[in-house]
Scaffold this active site. Sequence first.
Site, PDB file in Angstrom:
ATOM      1  N   GLY A  46       0.894  -1.358   0.027  1.00 21.06           N
ATOM      2  CA  GLY A  46       0.022   0.094   0.051  1.00 21.06           C
ATOM      3  C   GLY A  46       0.894   1.185  -0.068  1.00 21.06           C
ATOM      4  N   ALA A  47       2.059   1.387  -0.825  1.00 20.00           N
ATOM      5  CA  ALA A  47       2.914   2.345  -0.805  1.00 20.00           C
ATOM      6  C   ALA A  47       2.460   3.550  -1.359  1.00 20.00           C
ATOM      7  CB  ALA A  47       4.122   2.001  -1.161  1.00 20.00           C
ATOM      8  N   ASN A  48       1.604   3.401  -2.124  1.00 24.27           N
ATOM      9  CA  ASN A  48       1.056   4.687  -3.095  1.00 24.27           C
ATOM     10  C   ASN A  48       0.210   5.624  -2.433  1.00 24.27           C
ATOM     11  OD1 ASN A  48      -1.142   2.548  -3.519  1.00 24.27           O
ATOM     12  ND2 ASN A  48      -2.332   4.327  -3.915  1.00 24.27           N
ATOM     13  N   GLY A  50      -1.314   7.422   1.757  1.00 23.48           N
ATOM     14  CA  GLY A  50      -1.489   7.481   3.291  1.00 23.48           C
ATOM     15  C   GLY A  50      -0.012   7.232   3.814  1.00 23.48           C
ATOM     16  N   GLY A  52       1.526   4.241   3.850  1.00 27.24           N
ATOM     17  CA  GLY A  52       2.473   3.656   3.007  1.00 27.24           C
ATOM     18  C   GLY A  52       3.378   4.603   2.301  1.00 27.24           C
ATOM     19  N   SER A 177      -3.945  -1.845  14.721  1.00 23.31           N
ATOM     20  CA  SER A 177      -4.912  -0.601  15.045  1.00 23.31           C
ATOM     21  C   SER A 177      -5.006  -0.750  16.682  1.00 23.31           C
ATOM     22  CB  SER A 177      -6.038  -0.218  14.247  1.00 23.31           C
ATOM     23  OG  SER A 177      -7.065   0.612  14.744  1.00 23.31           O
ATOM     24  N   TYR A 206     -13.542  -4.551  10.666  1.00 22.06           N
ATOM     25  CA  TYR A 206     -12.432  -4.060  10.501  1.00 22.06           C
ATOM     26  C   TYR A 206     -11.701  -4.405  11.938  1.00 22.06           C
ATOM     27  CZ  TYR A 206      -8.636  -0.474  10.442  1.00 22.06           C
ATOM     28  OH  TYR A 206      -7.422   0.190  10.539  1.00 22.06           O
TER      29      TYR A 206
END
Length: 337
Positions: A46-48, A50, A52, A177, A206
């Site tokens: 998820g590096a693209n 937030g 990440g 979280s 979640y």
Amino acid sequence: MGLPSYLCAAGAVAVGLYLVRRLRARHWGRCTSQRSMAGKVVVVTGANSGLGCETTLRLAERGAAVVMACRDLDKARAAQEQIRRRTERGQLIPMHLDLADLNSVKEFARAFKEQFSRLDVLMNNAGVVYPVEAHQRTAQGYEIHFGVNHLAHYMLTGLLLDRLQASSTARVVVVTSSLYKKGRVDLAHIANGEDLKPGRRLNPAYANSKLCNVLFGRQLARLLEGSGVRVYSCCPGWVYSGLFRHSSLSWVARVAALPVAFLFMRTVAEGVQTQLNCAVSEQLELESGHIYANCKREEYAPVALDEPAVQGLWDLSAQLTGVRFHVTELERAQSEE
């Protein structure tokens, strides 16, 4: 002639909110390590966007070669350009990874192994949040939160374990979280989500997936004890990012929540500090299997200490993915003592 009283009152409230936020931010912690990551290979899921994207930036600034594991390569390349406007250091390598499809996880692991002989840090960062009533599923039919937030990361870690073991000081960082404290693991239903009911304030799916992250981190650390691979779970806090972009909250509710968000929500630069600390801090060299928040080690909540749930989740994950973690002779000998 002075300002109207309502403007004075509004100004006082604004200043008060600002001061309260500053006081809260002092307790959020910062990564103080100056450690270089030159020559290190890192995978960030998820590096693209937030956390990440911010993690990728911070590690690239330290000289790391960062594999940006993303579902959308166009967005990954856009993030790459954005990061390059802030630093020329390090390497940025976008690679396709769709965590909602276990076949994509398998293909990513194969492609990574073709290019890299070792892995120094695996940052299991990516996550999704959908309204429970949307009934979102992965490609294999699993409940989306369980499938993406936990199961795909379990599989990815297992498939890359040999590359982690090839590094003398490898780390696995599991981004969870504090909502894990509200989760539960019902092994009969967690994969299909048939028992889920929308909550008034909390997405139960979640929270359950974040508990799975914590249970996974604990068991992984025990399995890898003595191998040189360290495992850290971390809670970044409530961060202003795109994680909740699929929220079903009305615009009225969102506007009403703005004052609370201002006081409690962190920027990505503030929120990234704990996972960055887990990835680089020299002070954590001899630690493994713990959970961190605000750059400090915390005690696990009782729900994370449920040993039948730990083992049951591990066995279920192995069954659903077909991935069973290799245990070296040293680790096997330790487990038999």
